[in-house]
Design a protein around this motif. Structure first.
Motif, PDB file in Angstrom:
ATOM      1  N   GLU A 451       0.770  -1.267  -0.126  1.00  0.00           N
ATOM      2  CA  GLU A 451      -0.059  -0.074   0.049  1.00  0.00           C
ATOM      3  C   GLU A 451       0.735   1.349  -0.030  1.00  0.00           C
ATOM      4  O   GLU A 451       1.928   1.375   0.624  1.00  0.00           O
ATOM      5  N   ALA A 452       0.424   2.114  -0.742  1.00  0.00           N
ATOM      6  CA  ALA A 452       1.076   3.495  -0.734  1.00  0.00           C
ATOM      7  C   ALA A 452       0.015   4.517  -0.553  1.00  0.00           C
ATOM      8  O   ALA A 452      -1.134   4.545  -1.602  1.00  0.00           O
ATOM      9  N   THR A 453       0.149   5.839   0.314  1.00  0.00           N
ATOM     10  CA  THR A 453      -0.802   6.443   0.428  1.00  0.00           C
ATOM     11  C   THR A 453      -0.157   7.942   0.517  1.00  0.00           C
ATOM     12  O   THR A 453       0.659   8.109   1.177  1.00  0.00           O
ATOM     13  N   ALA A 454      -0.881   8.878   0.164  1.00  0.00           N
ATOM     14  CA  ALA A 454      -0.384  10.133   0.090  1.00  0.00           C
ATOM     15  C   ALA A 454      -1.528  11.161   0.387  1.00  0.00           C
ATOM     16  O   ALA A 454      -2.502  11.283  -0.098  1.00  0.00           O
ATOM     17  N   LYS A 455      -1.444  11.845   1.427  1.00  0.00           N
ATOM     18  CA  LYS A 455      -2.422  12.636   2.089  1.00  0.00           C
ATOM     19  C   LYS A 455      -1.583  14.265   1.767  1.00  0.00           C
ATOM     20  O   LYS A 455      -0.951  14.509   2.779  1.00  0.00           O
ATOM     21  N   THR A 456      -2.170  14.916   0.673  1.00  0.00           N
ATOM     22  CA  THR A 456      -1.418  16.125   0.723  1.00  0.00           C
ATOM     23  C   THR A 456      -2.413  17.307   0.807  1.00  0.00           C
ATOM     24  O   THR A 456      -3.816  17.032   0.808  1.00  0.00           O
ATOM     25  N   GLN A 457      -2.039  18.597   0.306  1.00  0.00           N
ATOM     26  CA  GLN A 457      -3.116  19.710   0.607  1.00  0.00           C
ATOM     27  C   GLN A 457      -3.845  19.867  -0.889  1.00  0.00           C
ATOM     28  O   GLN A 457      -4.813  20.502  -0.948  1.00  0.00           O
ATOM     29  N   TRP A 458      -3.212  18.997  -1.655  1.00  0.00           N
ATOM     30  CA  TRP A 458      -3.834  19.182  -2.975  1.00  0.00           C
ATOM     31  C   TRP A 458      -5.067  18.092  -3.124  1.00  0.00           C
ATOM     32  O   TRP A 458      -6.251  18.217  -3.570  1.00  0.00           O
ATOM     33  N   ILE A 459      -4.562  16.632  -2.840  1.00  0.00           N
ATOM     34  CA  ILE A 459      -5.292  15.538  -3.084  1.00  0.00           C
ATOM     35  C   ILE A 459      -5.054  14.508  -2.289  1.00  0.00           C
ATOM     36  O   ILE A 459      -3.608  14.462  -1.677  1.00  0.00           O
ATOM     37  N   ALA A 461      -4.828  10.148  -1.992  1.00  0.00           N
ATOM     38  CA  ALA A 461      -4.539   9.283  -3.023  1.00  0.00           C
ATOM     39  C   ALA A 461      -3.931   8.063  -2.404  1.00  0.00           C
ATOM     40  O   ALA A 461      -3.068   8.024  -1.526  1.00  0.00           O
ATOM     41  N   SER A 462      -4.488   7.102  -2.632  1.00  0.00           N
ATOM     42  CA  SER A 462      -3.926   5.584  -2.118  1.00  0.00           C
ATOM     43  C   SER A 462      -4.102   4.483  -3.342  1.00  0.00           C
ATOM     44  O   SER A 462      -4.811   4.710  -4.274  1.00  0.00           O
ATOM     45  N   MET A 463      -2.814   3.643  -3.197  1.00  0.00           N
ATOM     46  CA  MET A 463      -2.954   2.334  -3.957  1.00  0.00           C
ATOM     47  C   MET A 463      -2.467   1.111  -3.314  1.00  0.00           C
ATOM     48  O   MET A 463      -1.576   1.173  -2.401  1.00  0.00           O
ATOM     49  N   GLN A 464      -3.177   0.184  -3.629  1.00  0.00           N
ATOM     50  CA  GLN A 464      -2.979  -1.291  -2.974  1.00  0.00           C
ATOM     51  C   GLN A 464      -2.754  -2.233  -4.046  1.00  0.00           C
ATOM     52  O   GLN A 464      -3.703  -2.211  -4.860  1.00  0.00           O
ATOM     53  N   LEU A 497      -5.961  -5.002  -7.521  1.00  0.00           N
ATOM     54  CA  LEU A 497      -5.157  -3.741  -7.593  1.00  0.00           C
ATOM     55  C   LEU A 497      -6.345  -2.713  -7.392  1.00  0.00           C
ATOM     56  O   LEU A 497      -7.461  -2.841  -7.948  1.00  0.00           O
ATOM     57  N   SER A 498      -6.305  -1.779  -6.681  1.00  0.00           N
ATOM     58  CA  SER A 498      -7.081  -0.591  -6.261  1.00  0.00           C
ATOM     59  C   SER A 498      -6.434   0.792  -5.943  1.00  0.00           C
ATOM     60  O   SER A 498      -5.186   1.015  -5.811  1.00  0.00           O
ATOM     61  N   VAL A 499      -6.867   1.658  -6.579  1.00  0.00           N
ATOM     62  CA  VAL A 499      -6.599   3.043  -6.664  1.00  0.00           C
ATOM     63  C   VAL A 499      -7.856   3.916  -6.044  1.00  0.00           C
ATOM     64  O   VAL A 499      -8.972   3.825  -6.508  1.00  0.00           O
ATOM     65  N   LEU A 517     -13.111   5.251  -6.307  1.00  0.00           N
ATOM     66  CA  LEU A 517     -12.309   4.079  -5.957  1.00  0.00           C
ATOM     67  C   LEU A 517     -12.559   3.250  -7.461  1.00  0.00           C
ATOM     68  O   LEU A 517     -13.431   3.141  -7.967  1.00  0.00           O
ATOM     69  N   PHE A 518     -11.243   2.818  -7.828  1.00  0.00           N
ATOM     70  CA  PHE A 518     -11.056   1.882  -9.080  1.00  0.00           C
ATOM     71  C   PHE A 518     -10.593   0.620  -8.496  1.00  0.00           C
ATOM     72  O   PHE A 518      -9.304   0.763  -7.936  1.00  0.00           O
ATOM     73  N   GLN A 519     -10.750  -0.433  -9.048  1.00  0.00           N
ATOM     74  CA  GLN A 519     -10.608  -1.730  -8.380  1.00  0.00           C
ATOM     75  C   GLN A 519     -10.461  -2.810  -9.753  1.00  0.00           C
ATOM     76  O   GLN A 519     -11.331  -2.720 -10.663  1.00  0.00           O
TER      77      GLN A 519
END
Length: 642
Positions: A451-459, A461-464, A497-499, A517-519
């Protein structure tokens, strides 16, 4: 139980009376927490909510869009879960990434565990003054949903809290009653010199559900005949079946620092104890189901002609003992051993033509492992590995790394490799239904997860990315109207895979909050079925009124998922099972809401699924289980500070 609820009510009245003198108006209503200026000596950061991993949040009395999402039976954001038509029933899992894996075996009956409070769900408190929270929400028919929490610090070092959540809802369809209760008691303590820390909790939980097995004739529902607008007129498979699950848990987590004074180098001894027992019952007075003018054996042949009463018992004891070395520069090193004992059992041995089905399975598992934690500056990492030293094949590797660039930007990376023992229900089950008796010896499930997750001031997003080998699941061995469910093991590899992305756009008093969510699943056979797209979009307006005494939030939420072969649900084993005969989805649901906050009170009013009358009756939770129609529900969340 009536005396307990009466006591809770009297305490609430006491706290609400005491609060009238202690409350003062906050001048800074724009702050998210609003600083809780109830008591001049108590600031908002003195009302702490602490997890078992010592992550700390604060009591939040604001009204944000997140609070709208969390105002439900589970008291959390349920994006990726589709609730069944009545409150307190099971859920259809749209987001496979929500599933958590543990290397140790669990009892199973997962359909009854969505509202079961696990160890990780229990929070501990530290409050400057007594805190009370009251939750109330109307339900579908004849009942209500209530939750009350009281937390008190007798001193800065000792806290206890007591909470109860109760639900009763009859539902709109035949035999759909939900009656549940979750009791929890917690306490936290540390010595004056802070050498010893203790967290303890006790939970008692029970869930009673009427199980109608779904509607028998979907054409009656989908045809939009006015006679069936009263959903109680729709014929269902089971008129008198019900399930009941209860569980009790006693949990203790404590640690002692060996050196008298905390310095740059510290040594701790830690211990964690968990004793839990569970009981599941399936009861059905009438075996035969009626579809029109014919009778159907919905679950196949039975050994009895009526009064099916299946009981499953389970208990376990878990101990974890560890030694910790902490260095302010290098981080924290822990070495531990775990001992896990379980007993999953019935009251008889079955001798069948297909073989012997024993009365129980029990075992003792011992593992050893290590954990490393590093927290310094912008980095936060945890690395854990454990492996069994007894004759079971069990292992767990979990690495998590967090980089916090600043208050608005954070990045998380996690890798898991789990060799998991099967849940007990896959290996053993006994029932009065002939086809629901089995005894297996399945291989361990092998799970690799990134898993990779980004919590930013713009968006956000996470991917698994997950790889599953020897995946365990249930499926139907019969077509048409019978459900002959049995466990299977899929020897081939399933890749998942999920985004997921989310972003909120604001313009003055308007905002639109979006989650998508896309799977995608790569598999030879249709075993793991998920919708490709799941989305939630909320357009809302917020503003202050009456000299900023009232904060108003109103808007519309749009929920949608694409058509797919959703898992069906079987009440005998309280599990979802794979099917490839009927697709559901591709129906939007629109919810209109008006929420308000006055001081520490949040009031919620929602018109749920208000578009159901003009989009056609194509909305289902699972094959034969319709989603609920338009209804108006309301309630509140109220915090008291003494």
């Amino acid at each position: 139980m009536k005396h307990f609820l009466l006591s809770i009510f009297l305490l609430i009245v006491t706290f609400s009376s005491a609060q009238e003198e202690g409350l003062v108006k906050s001048k800074d209503d724009k702050d998210k927490i609003e600083n809780l200026k109830i008591n001049p000596k108590a600031k908002y950061d003195q009302y702490r909510i602490i997890s078992l991993q010592h992550d700390t949040t604060y009591v939040d009395t604001s009204l944000t869009i997140k609070k709208e999402y969390e105002y439900n039976y589970l008291r959390k954001d349920i994006f990726g879960l589709l609730p069944f038509a009545n409150e307190g029933q099971t859920y259809t899992v749209l987001d496979f990434g929500l599933k958590n894996f543990s290397p140790f075996p669990e009892i199973g009956f997962s359909g009854k565990h969505f509202n079961y409070l696990e160890v990780k769900d229990i929070k501990y408190y530290s409050v400057a003054t007594p805190l009370t929270e009251l939750y109330f929400k109307t339900v579908m028919e004849q009942g209500q949903s209530l939750e009350t929490l009281i937390s008190v610090n007798t001193s800065e070092r000792f806290n206890f809290s007591i909470a109860y959540k109760g639900l009763r809802s009859l539902g709109k369809y035949i035999n759909q009653l939900s009656s549940t209760g979750n009791f929890r008691f917690t306490t936290s303590y540390n010595t004056l010199n802070k050498r010893y820390f203790l967290n303890f909790h006790f939970t008692g939980q029970d869930f009673l559900n009427g199980e109608n097995g779904g509607i028998t004739t979907p054409s009656d529902f989908e045809g939009e005949d006015a006679a069936f607008k009263n959903r109680a007129r729709l014929e269902v498979y089971l008129n008198d079946a019900k399930t009941f699950m209860k569980g009790k848990r006693t949990f203790l987590d404590h640690n002692l620092r060996i050196n008298a004074t905390k310095g740059n180098n510290n040594i701790y001894i830690s211990h964690q104890f968990n004793y839990e027992n569970k009981f599941f019952e399936y009861n059905q007075a009438t075996v035969l189901s009626t579809v029109g003018n014919t009778t159907v054996k919905r679950f196949g042949d039975a050994y009895v002609t009526n009064n099916i009463n299946d009981h499953t018992h389970y208990n376990r004891i878990y101990n974890k003992v560890g030694a910790i070395y902490e260095n302010t520069l290098l981080g924290k090193f822990q070495f531990f051993t775990e001992n896990f004992r379980y007993n999953y059992y019935y009251n008889k041995i079955l001798i069948l033509d297909t073989g012997v089905v024993p009365s129980k399975i029990s075992d003792e598992i011992t593992t050893v492992g290590g954990q490393y934690e590093y927290r310094k500056n912008k980095w936060n990492g945890t690395f854990l590995y454990s492996n069994s030293i007894t004759n079971q094949s069990l292992s767990n590797f979990d690495a998590k790394l967090v980089y916090k660039l600043n208050d608005k930007n954070e990045f998380l990376f996690q890798y898991q490799n789990i060799n998991k023992l099967p849940n007990h229900i896959y290996n053993l089950h006994q029932s009065s239904y002939v086809n629901y008796n089995w005894y297996n010896n399945f291989n361990n499930e092998k799970i690799n997860n990134i898993e990779a997750t980004a919590k930013t001031q713009w968006i956000n997003a996470s991917m698994q990315i997950s790889s599953l080998k020897d995946y365990l699941f249930f499926s139907n061995d019969n077509a048409a109207e019978k459900q002959l469910i049995s466990p299977k093991q899929y020897s081939k590899t399933i890749n998942y895979l999920s985004v997921k992305v989310s972003r909120e756009f604001k313009f003055r008093n308007f905002a639109i909050d979006n989650t998508l969510l896309f799977q995608q699943v790569d598999q030879v056979d249709n075993i793991l079925n998920v919708p490709k797209i799941v989305t939630r979009n909320t357009l809302y307006y917020t503003n202050y009124f009456f000299k900023r005494a009232l904060f108003l939030q109103t808007g519309v939420s749009f929920n949608y998922f694409t058509r797919y072969y959703a898992n069906d649900y079987n009440p005998v084993i309280a599990e979802a099972f794979a099917q490839n005969t009927k697709k559901i989805g591709d129906f939007p649901t629109l919810d209109f809401f008006i929420n308000a906050r006055i001081r520490q009170t949040r009031i919620f009013l929602k018109a749920e699924h208000f578009n159901s009358g003009f989009t056609g009756n194509k909305f289902y939770n699972a094959p034969n289980y319709p989603y609920h129609d338009f209804m108006i529900r309301f309630g509140l969340v109220w915090n008291f500070f003494q």
